[in-house]
Structures are given as structure tokens and as C-alpha cells.
Design a protein around this motif. Structure first.
Motif, PDB file in Angstrom:
ATOM      1  N   LEU A 107     -29.606  22.057  29.302  1.00 52.97           N
ATOM      2  CA  LEU A 107     -30.375  21.703  28.153  1.00 52.97           C
ATOM      3  C   LEU A 107     -29.505  21.096  26.986  1.00 52.97           C
ATOM      4  CD1 LEU A 107     -33.438  21.984  27.835  1.00 52.97           C
ATOM      5  CD2 LEU A 107     -33.019  23.950  26.399  1.00 52.97           C
ATOM      6  N   LEU A 108     -30.070  19.980  26.472  1.00 50.68           N
ATOM      7  CA  LEU A 108     -29.312  19.088  25.443  1.00 50.68           C
ATOM      8  C   LEU A 108     -30.143  19.217  24.233  1.00 50.68           C
ATOM      9  CD1 LEU A 108     -27.595  16.443  27.448  1.00 50.68           C
ATOM     10  CD2 LEU A 108     -26.718  18.588  27.018  1.00 50.68           C
ATOM     11  N   ALA A 109     -29.703  19.166  22.908  1.00 48.84           N
ATOM     12  CA  ALA A 109     -30.630  19.283  21.827  1.00 48.84           C
ATOM     13  C   ALA A 109     -29.901  18.580  20.677  1.00 48.84           C
ATOM     14  CB  ALA A 109     -31.212  20.385  21.376  1.00 48.84           C
ATOM     15  N   ARG A 110     -30.419  17.785  19.782  1.00 50.84           N
ATOM     16  CA  ARG A 110     -29.710  17.467  18.541  1.00 50.84           C
ATOM     17  C   ARG A 110     -30.852  16.855  17.553  1.00 50.84           C
ATOM     18  NH1 ARG A 110     -27.167  11.754  20.320  1.00 50.84           N
ATOM     19  NH2 ARG A 110     -28.909  10.359  20.736  1.00 50.84           N
ATOM     20  N   ILE A 111     -30.450  16.769  16.196  1.00 48.85           N
ATOM     21  CA  ILE A 111     -31.453  16.106  15.302  1.00 48.85           C
ATOM     22  C   ILE A 111     -30.615  14.835  15.026  1.00 48.85           C
ATOM     23  CG2 ILE A 111     -32.338  16.508  12.838  1.00 48.85           C
ATOM     24  CD1 ILE A 111     -33.527  18.416  14.956  1.00 48.85           C
ATOM     25  N   VAL A 112     -31.300  13.757  14.981  1.00 42.55           N
ATOM     26  CA  VAL A 112     -30.911  12.529  14.317  1.00 42.55           C
ATOM     27  C   VAL A 112     -31.580  11.941  13.201  1.00 42.55           C
ATOM     28  CG1 VAL A 112     -30.074  12.013  17.041  1.00 42.55           C
ATOM     29  CG2 VAL A 112     -32.318  11.221  16.357  1.00 42.55           C
ATOM     30  N   ASP A 113     -30.871  10.978  12.475  1.00 42.50           N
ATOM     31  CA  ASP A 113     -31.631  10.301  11.488  1.00 42.50           C
ATOM     32  C   ASP A 113     -32.320   9.003  12.039  1.00 42.50           C
ATOM     33  OD1 ASP A 113     -29.621   8.637  11.837  1.00 42.50           O
ATOM     34  OD2 ASP A 113     -28.661   8.946   9.819  1.00 42.50           O
ATOM     35  N   ALA A 114     -32.816   8.263  11.179  1.00 34.51           N
ATOM     36  CA  ALA A 114     -33.604   6.942  11.580  1.00 34.51           C
ATOM     37  C   ALA A 114     -32.852   6.333  12.048  1.00 34.51           C
ATOM     38  CB  ALA A 114     -34.219   6.527  10.227  1.00 34.51           C
ATOM     39  N   ALA A 115     -31.566   6.328  11.875  1.00 35.92           N
ATOM     40  CA  ALA A 115     -30.589   5.129  12.189  1.00 35.92           C
ATOM     41  C   ALA A 115     -30.052   5.680  13.665  1.00 35.92           C
ATOM     42  CB  ALA A 115     -29.692   4.851  11.381  1.00 35.92           C
ATOM     43  N   GLY A 116     -30.436   6.799  14.078  1.00 37.80           N
ATOM     44  CA  GLY A 116     -29.882   7.473  15.305  1.00 37.80           C
ATOM     45  C   GLY A 116     -28.447   8.187  15.178  1.00 37.80           C
ATOM     46  N   HIS A 117     -27.962   8.451  13.940  1.00 36.33           N
ATOM     47  CA  HIS A 117     -26.713   9.098  13.625  1.00 36.33           C
ATOM     48  C   HIS A 117     -27.034  10.689  13.907  1.00 36.33           C
ATOM     49  CE1 HIS A 117     -25.818   5.826  10.853  1.00 36.33           C
ATOM     50  NE2 HIS A 117     -25.228   5.134  11.974  1.00 36.33           N
ATOM     51  N   VAL A 118     -26.331  11.317  14.555  1.00 39.45           N
ATOM     52  CA  VAL A 118     -26.329  12.911  14.905  1.00 39.45           C
ATOM     53  C   VAL A 118     -25.998  13.714  13.556  1.00 39.45           C
ATOM     54  CG1 VAL A 118     -25.754  14.656  16.274  1.00 39.45           C
ATOM     55  CG2 VAL A 118     -25.718  12.511  17.235  1.00 39.45           C
ATOM     56  N   LEU A 119     -27.159  14.492  13.145  1.00 42.97           N
ATOM     57  CA  LEU A 119     -26.914  15.395  12.202  1.00 42.97           C
ATOM     58  C   LEU A 119     -26.773  16.688  12.244  1.00 42.97           C
ATOM     59  CD1 LEU A 119     -30.453  14.193  10.096  1.00 42.97           C
ATOM     60  CD2 LEU A 119     -28.008  13.237   9.811  1.00 42.97           C
ATOM     61  N   SER A 140     -29.333  27.149  18.538  1.00 43.60           N
ATOM     62  CA  SER A 140     -28.813  27.030  17.198  1.00 43.60           C
ATOM     63  C   SER A 140     -27.826  26.095  17.115  1.00 43.60           C
ATOM     64  CB  SER A 140     -27.717  28.342  17.037  1.00 43.60           C
ATOM     65  OG  SER A 140     -28.529  29.403  16.814  1.00 43.60           O
ATOM     66  N   LEU A 141     -28.210  24.949  16.243  1.00 38.61           N
ATOM     67  CA  LEU A 141     -27.457  23.663  16.173  1.00 38.61           C
ATOM     68  C   LEU A 141     -26.478  23.826  15.212  1.00 38.61           C
ATOM     69  CD1 LEU A 141     -30.418  21.240  16.200  1.00 38.61           C
ATOM     70  CD2 LEU A 141     -29.278  22.313  18.371  1.00 38.61           C
ATOM     71  N   GLN A 142     -25.535  23.014  15.506  1.00 37.11           N
ATOM     72  CA  GLN A 142     -24.098  22.984  14.335  1.00 37.11           C
ATOM     73  C   GLN A 142     -23.871  21.483  13.997  1.00 37.11           C
ATOM     74  OE1 GLN A 142     -20.850  24.736  16.171  1.00 37.11           O
ATOM     75  NE2 GLN A 142     -21.794  26.569  16.828  1.00 37.11           N
ATOM     76  N   ARG A 143     -22.972  21.260  13.093  1.00 35.10           N
ATOM     77  CA  ARG A 143     -22.697  19.906  12.645  1.00 35.10           C
ATOM     78  C   ARG A 143     -21.897  19.253  13.649  1.00 35.10           C
ATOM     79  NH1 ARG A 143     -25.433  17.247   8.569  1.00 35.10           N
ATOM     80  NH2 ARG A 143     -25.686  18.706   6.603  1.00 35.10           N
ATOM     81  N   PRO A 144     -22.077  18.021  14.090  1.00 38.24           N
ATOM     82  CA  PRO A 144     -21.165  17.586  15.134  1.00 38.24           C
ATOM     83  C   PRO A 144     -19.875  17.403  14.570  1.00 38.24           C
ATOM     84  CG  PRO A 144     -22.294  15.978  14.126  1.00 38.24           C
ATOM     85  CD  PRO A 144     -22.842  16.861  13.616  1.00 38.24           C
ATOM     86  N   ALA A 145     -18.739  17.579  15.789  1.00 37.60           N
ATOM     87  CA  ALA A 145     -17.500  17.547  15.649  1.00 37.60           C
ATOM     88  C   ALA A 145     -17.197  16.022  15.142  1.00 37.60           C
ATOM     89  CB  ALA A 145     -16.836  18.059  16.533  1.00 37.60           C
ATOM     90  N   ILE A 146     -16.463  15.991  14.274  1.00 33.40           N
ATOM     91  CA  ILE A 146     -15.784  14.511  13.777  1.00 33.40           C
ATOM     92  C   ILE A 146     -14.523  14.366  14.314  1.00 33.40           C
ATOM     93  CG2 ILE A 146     -15.326  13.129  11.782  1.00 33.40           C
ATOM     94  CD1 ILE A 146     -17.355  14.453  10.268  1.00 33.40           C
ATOM     95  N   PRO A 147     -14.217  13.589  15.338  1.00 31.39           N
ATOM     96  CA  PRO A 147     -12.783  13.387  15.710  1.00 31.39           C
ATOM     97  C   PRO A 147     -12.001  12.812  14.757  1.00 31.39           C
ATOM     98  CG  PRO A 147     -14.309  11.758  16.560  1.00 31.39           C
ATOM     99  CD  PRO A 147     -15.227  12.786  16.030  1.00 31.39           C
ATOM    100  N   VAL A 148     -10.660  13.289  14.761  1.00 27.88           N
ATOM    101  CA  VAL A 148      -9.839  12.586  13.868  1.00 27.88           C
ATOM    102  C   VAL A 148      -8.668  11.784  14.916  1.00 27.88           C
ATOM    103  CG1 VAL A 148      -7.869  13.104  12.157  1.00 27.88           C
ATOM    104  CG2 VAL A 148      -9.751  14.659  12.467  1.00 27.88           C
TER     105      VAL A 148
END
Length: 261
Positions: A107-119, A140-148
Motif C-alpha cells: 500500500l502506498l499513500a501520499r498527499i500532493v498539492d495542486a501542482a503535484g508536489h508531494v507534501l 502515518s505520513l511524514q514529510r518527504p525526504a529531500i535528497p542532498v
């Protein structure tokens, strides 16, 4: 004389039996009907994230159920619904018998904004069994990891690493395939109109979501468009959760689509 007496006696007995039957109350008739069997399976649950007020207008919750096996992953169903506050309740409908004991699912789940960016997103795919899916789930959702990145990736390499977010295909009017790759300013549309045609690539692809959940991707100043509408779609022996229509070079192509994370 004797015969007449016997006949009269029998009539008397018959009259008495009928009188008793008329005075007695018949036992109520009980009709047992089998319970209606459910033709569908449903996976229900809720999405939770720490800051419910962080959702901007147009945010959507996307939940996807995949089957995993030796041949890879197969999309079973996907929901895409507006999300306003936590918890967000979701439901995934499947045909009866789709989830089998002993089989592995994710199962995969996420919340995205109107432009498709993952919140908000699940940190990792959630393993799921048929028994687990019988009870409501709390994700329980978390903020997506931001790769450096320590080294700047060349544009050519970045294009090769783009993920196919949506894949549409069909056989009307010919065997065609289109894919949406990446998101935001890097979003691309690649299309093959038939098996022999050279792949067409379009950059600067705009994305718009309608009130009914449909997604519209446009390129080449609006002359090329790919419209994805939520809904069951069948192509051969495969089942998809999106209907697809592509308009390009004056022709219209119809088919089905799947969304990937």
C-alpha cells in the motif's frame, strides 16, 4: 342398516376432524433466505499527518494498492480524492476474490498539492496481506525526504533518471503509448502513436486537475494533450484505474492509464 350406520359414523368423525382443524391456529411459516454475498472487497483506512493545517487549496490524497510477485508489481486499484484535514478517510474497492491469502501486497499513500508536489508520504511501502486488509488501517505520513546532491547532475543524466508518473496506452485507432515523466518544470510527455513511429518528446508540460479528479497534461502550446479520468478501464486482460484520451496532430487516441509513485 348396518351399512348406513357405518357411513353415518364416518361422516361424524370427518366433521369432527374438520371442526378441530378450523378452530386450531396454524404454526407460523418461517422463510429462511441466504444472506446476499458481497461481490466486492474494500480496503479502508485513514491517513494521518502531524500538521493538518498545512494543506493548501487543491491538495489531494492518493492511495495505491499494488500486488507484488515474481513478475514484479501490478497495480490493483488507486484512489485520488481531495484532502482538507487529518484524518483523511479512504476506501479502495476491488472485485471479490482479488485479495488472496498467501499473496503479498503493498500500500502506498501520499498527499500532493495542486501542482503535484508531494507534501506528506508514507516513508516506505506498507506490506499488506489479505487478512490485514480486512480491518481499517491507520497510516502515518511524514514529510518527504529531500535528497542532498553533492555533485550537480548533468541535464542529460537528469532526463534519463526521470520517473514515469503516469503511463497511458491503447489500441484505438492504433497501438499507442504515452508517458508523463517527472513533475514541475521538468515534466515531460513522451508518446508513440504506433509500433513503428519514432517516439515524440515534449517538454514544459502543464498539469491541471479538474473538480472531478481528472488530470489534463498539455504541451506544444495546447496542441498536444493527455486527459486522464479516474474510473475503471479494461484493456485486454488488464484492468486499470484511469481512462485515457490523447489528442495529438489532429487525431484522438483512447485507452487506459496507470499512475505510479
Amino acid at each position: 342398516m348396518r351399512t348406513g350406520q357405518l357411513a353415518a359414523g364416518r361422516w361424524a368423525i370427518l366433521v369432527a376432524v374438520l371442526s378441530l382443524a378450523a378452530c386450531s391456529t396454524p404454526a407460523p411459516r418461517v422463510v429462511v433466505r441466504p444472506a446476499a454475498e458481497s461481490r466486492d472487497q474494500i480496503v479502508t483506512g485513514s491517513l494521518l499527518w502531524p500538521d493538518a493545517r498545512s494543506l493548501p487549496p487543491g491538495a489531494h490524497a492518493e492511495v495505491t494498492l499494488l500486488a507484488t510477485g515474481p513478475a514484479g508489481q501490478r497495480l490493483l486499484t488507486q484512489s485520488d480524492a481531495p484532502a482538507k484535514q487529518a484524518p483523511h478517510v479512504f476506501g479502495l474497492w476491488l472485485r471479490a476474490g482479488t485479495l488472496q491469502p498467501g499473496q503479498q501486497y503493498q500500500l502506498l499513500a501520499r498527499i500532493v498539492d495542486a501542482a503535484g508536489h508531494v507534501l506528506w508520504t508514507l516513508p516506505a511501502p506498507l506490506p499488506l496481506s489479505a487478512a490485514d486488509a480486512a480491518s481499517p488501517l491507520a497510516l502515518s505520513l511524514q514529510r518527504p525526504a529531500i535528497p542532498v546532491a553533492s555533485v550537480k547532475t548533468p541535464p542529460s543524466a537528469a532526463a534519463n533518471d526521470m520517473t514515469e508518473m503516469f503511463v497511458a496506452q491503447g489500441v484505438r485507432p492504433s497501438r499507442w503509448r504515452a508517458a508523463i515523466l517527472g513533475h514541475g518544470a521538468q515534466r515531460q510527455l513522451r508518446a508513440n502513436l504506433d509500433d513503428k513511429a519514432v517516439e515524440r518528446q515534449y517538454r514544459d508540460v502543464a498539469r491541471k486537475r479538474l473538480a472531478n479528479g481528472a488530470l489534463i497534461f498539455t504541451a506544444n502550446h495546447g496542441w498536444v494533450s493527455l486527459i486522464l479520468t479516474p474510473g475503471a478501464c479494461t484493456l485486454g486482460a488488464n484492468h486499470y484505474s484511469w481512462r485515457a484520451m490523447m489528442e495529438i496532430t489532429g487525431a484522438t487516441f483512447h485507452g487506459c492509464a496507470r499512475g505510479m509513485f
